[in-house]
Design a protein around this motif. Structure first.
Motif, mmCIF file in Angstrom:
data_model
loop_
_atom_site.group_PDB
_atom_site.id
_atom_site.type_symbol
_atom_site.label_atom_id
_atom_site.label_comp_id
_atom_site.label_asym_id
_atom_site.label_seq_id
_atom_site.Cartn_x
_atom_site.Cartn_y
_atom_site.Cartn_z
ATOM 1 N N GLY A 152 -1.084 10.495 3.285
ATOM 2 C CA GLY A 152 -0.245 9.841 4.271
ATOM 3 C C GLY A 152 1.018 10.580 4.598
ATOM 4 O O GLY A 152 1.890 10.056 5.267
ATOM 5 N N HIS A 153 1.142 11.828 4.138
ATOM 6 C CA HIS A 153 2.336 12.603 4.421
ATOM 7 C C HIS A 153 2.165 13.378 5.722
ATOM 8 O O HIS A 153 1.066 13.473 6.271
ATOM 9 N N HIS B 122 4.670 12.175 14.913
ATOM 10 C CA HIS B 122 6.023 12.333 14.376
ATOM 11 C C HIS B 122 6.393 11.109 13.560
ATOM 12 O O HIS B 122 5.923 9.997 13.798
ATOM 13 N N SER B 123 7.270 11.286 12.580
ATOM 14 C CA SER B 123 7.621 10.202 11.679
ATOM 15 C C SER B 123 8.279 9.040 12.417
ATOM 16 O O SER B 123 8.070 7.881 12.067
ATOM 17 N N ALA C 170 10.127 10.614 6.868
ATOM 18 C CA ALA C 170 11.343 10.680 7.669
ATOM 19 C C ALA C 170 12.354 11.653 7.084
ATOM 20 O O ALA C 170 13.056 12.351 7.824
ATOM 21 N N THR C 171 12.438 11.716 5.772
ATOM 22 C CA THR C 171 13.432 12.577 5.114
ATOM 23 C C THR C 171 12.841 13.879 4.595
ATOM 24 O O THR C 171 13.580 14.719 4.069
ATOM 25 N N ARG C 172 11.523 14.036 4.710
ATOM 26 C CA ARG C 172 10.836 15.239 4.218
ATOM 27 C C ARG C 172 11.131 15.466 2.744
ATOM 28 O O ARG C 172 11.561 16.551 2.320
ATOM 29 N N GLY D 95 0.797 -1.225 0.000
ATOM 30 C CA GLY D 95 0.000 0.000 0.000
ATOM 31 C C GLY D 95 0.826 1.270 0.000
ATOM 32 O O GLY D 95 0.310 2.340 0.329
ATOM 33 N N GLY D 96 2.111 1.184 -0.358
ATOM 34 C CA GLY D 96 2.977 2.362 -0.373
ATOM 35 C C GLY D 96 3.499 2.772 0.990
ATOM 36 O O GLY D 96 3.997 3.893 1.151
ATOM 37 N N LYS D 97 3.435 1.869 1.997
ATOM 38 C CA LYS D 97 3.843 2.235 3.365
ATOM 39 C C LYS D 97 5.330 2.567 3.430
ATOM 40 O O LYS D 97 5.732 3.527 4.099
ATOM 41 N N THR D 98 6.141 1.762 2.772
ATOM 42 C CA THR D 98 7.585 1.996 2.840
ATOM 43 C C THR D 98 7.952 3.334 2.205
ATOM 44 O O THR D 98 8.751 4.102 2.750
ATOM 45 N N LYS D 99 7.359 3.607 1.058
ATOM 46 C CA LYS D 99 7.647 4.879 0.376
ATOM 47 C C LYS D 99 7.200 6.064 1.221
ATOM 48 O O LYS D 99 7.940 7.052 1.362
ATOM 49 N N PHE D 100 6.017 5.986 1.815
ATOM 50 C CA PHE D 100 5.530 7.081 2.650
ATOM 51 C C PHE D 100 6.395 7.263 3.896
ATOM 52 O O PHE D 100 6.619 8.389 4.349
#
Length: 272
Positions: A234-235, A242-243, A170-172, A160-165
């Protein structure tokens, strides 16, 4: 040497007064010039930029045309039009363009949209000066073919795109995964952190290990990028967690799922 020769060899040092010379009894004033306009800096020549439109981005460009046109024409004072025959977006300066650099900013904004970024994210290129777009391919990191390439792409995005989000928060940064090409939008340092995380996933590192590294980076306070365009996908948004907290929850969920799979496997073996 004689005293006469020594006296002739000495250097004469004179003082120059820093006071302005008086002409007809009035001090000499420095001339004051008005700042040059953008068109005057280029000797009155109109500057152009052209951005190619890929076939798969033509329909999204039609839908989001007014969202792209309004900030470029009204705020940046740059003329923009779509050349349908050449399939290119053409930009040019106007007589009232405040700064020549606005043309390149607008070209970068349109180019980022063509790469697949949302308008709300790409528009940050118009407002901030230290944002860049970095692109690379999976084969630049490791040569993969067939199912190995498909699994690498799956590790990059996650379920579901969790890793990408998680990497984005985390890196903004903002990340676009288009087949084997990866595009990252953000500041120089944040792009480097995001690229290192993506390269680790491509090389086969599990998602949990990448989350741990990202949590270490966020805890050390190396993130200095300002918040920019955010949306509801999800951003990070004001009032959200917090991330690092999100990554902790995600890591516990992955561990729980993996333990559940292990229990199911043991039960299946016992049934046999």
């Amino acid at each position: 040497m004689d005293s006469n020769q020594a006296s002739t060899a000495t250097m004469e040092i004179g003082r120059v007064s820093s006071e302005p010379k008086l002409e007809s009894g009035f001090p000499q004033l420095k001339p004051k010039f008005e700042p040059l306009k953008a068109q005057e800096m280029s000797d009155g020549r109109v500057q152009f930029r052209k951005v190619s439109v890929p076939a798969h981005r033509f329909t999204p460009l039609k839908k989001a045309w007014m969202e792209i046109y309004t900030p470029i024409y009204d705020q940046m004072k740059i003329d923009i039009r779509m050349n349908i025959k050449a399939r290119k977006v053409e930009l040019k300066t106007r007589s009232d363009t405040p700064d020549v650099s606005n043309l390149q900013k607008c070209a970068d904004f349109v180019h980022a949209f063509m790469l697949g970024f949302d308008v709300i994210d790409a528009i940050a290129l118009l407002r901030l000066d230290d944002l860049y777009v970095d692109s690379f391919e999976i084969k630049d990191v490791k040569t993969l073919r067939g199912e190995h390439l498909s699994r690498a792409i799956g590790r990059l995005s996650g379920k579901g795109g969790k890793t990408k989000f998680a990497i984005e928060n985390a890196t903004r940064t903002r990340i676009v995964i288009a087949d084997t090409k990866i595009h990252i939008l953000g500041s120089f340092l944040n792009i480097k952190v995001a690229r290192d995380s993506l390269c680790s996933l491509i090389l086969g590192s599990p998602a949990g290990k990448v989350y741990s590294k990202l949590r270490t980076v966020t805890a050390s306070g190396s993130k200095t990028q300002q918040d920019h365009a955010v949306d509801g996908k999800g951003h990070d948004q004001p009032g959200t967690l917090h991330s690092s907290v999100l990554m902790n929850r995600m890591k516990r969920k992955i561990a729980k799922e993996s333990s559940g799979l292990c229990v199911a496997g043991r039960m299946g073996l016992e049934g046999i």
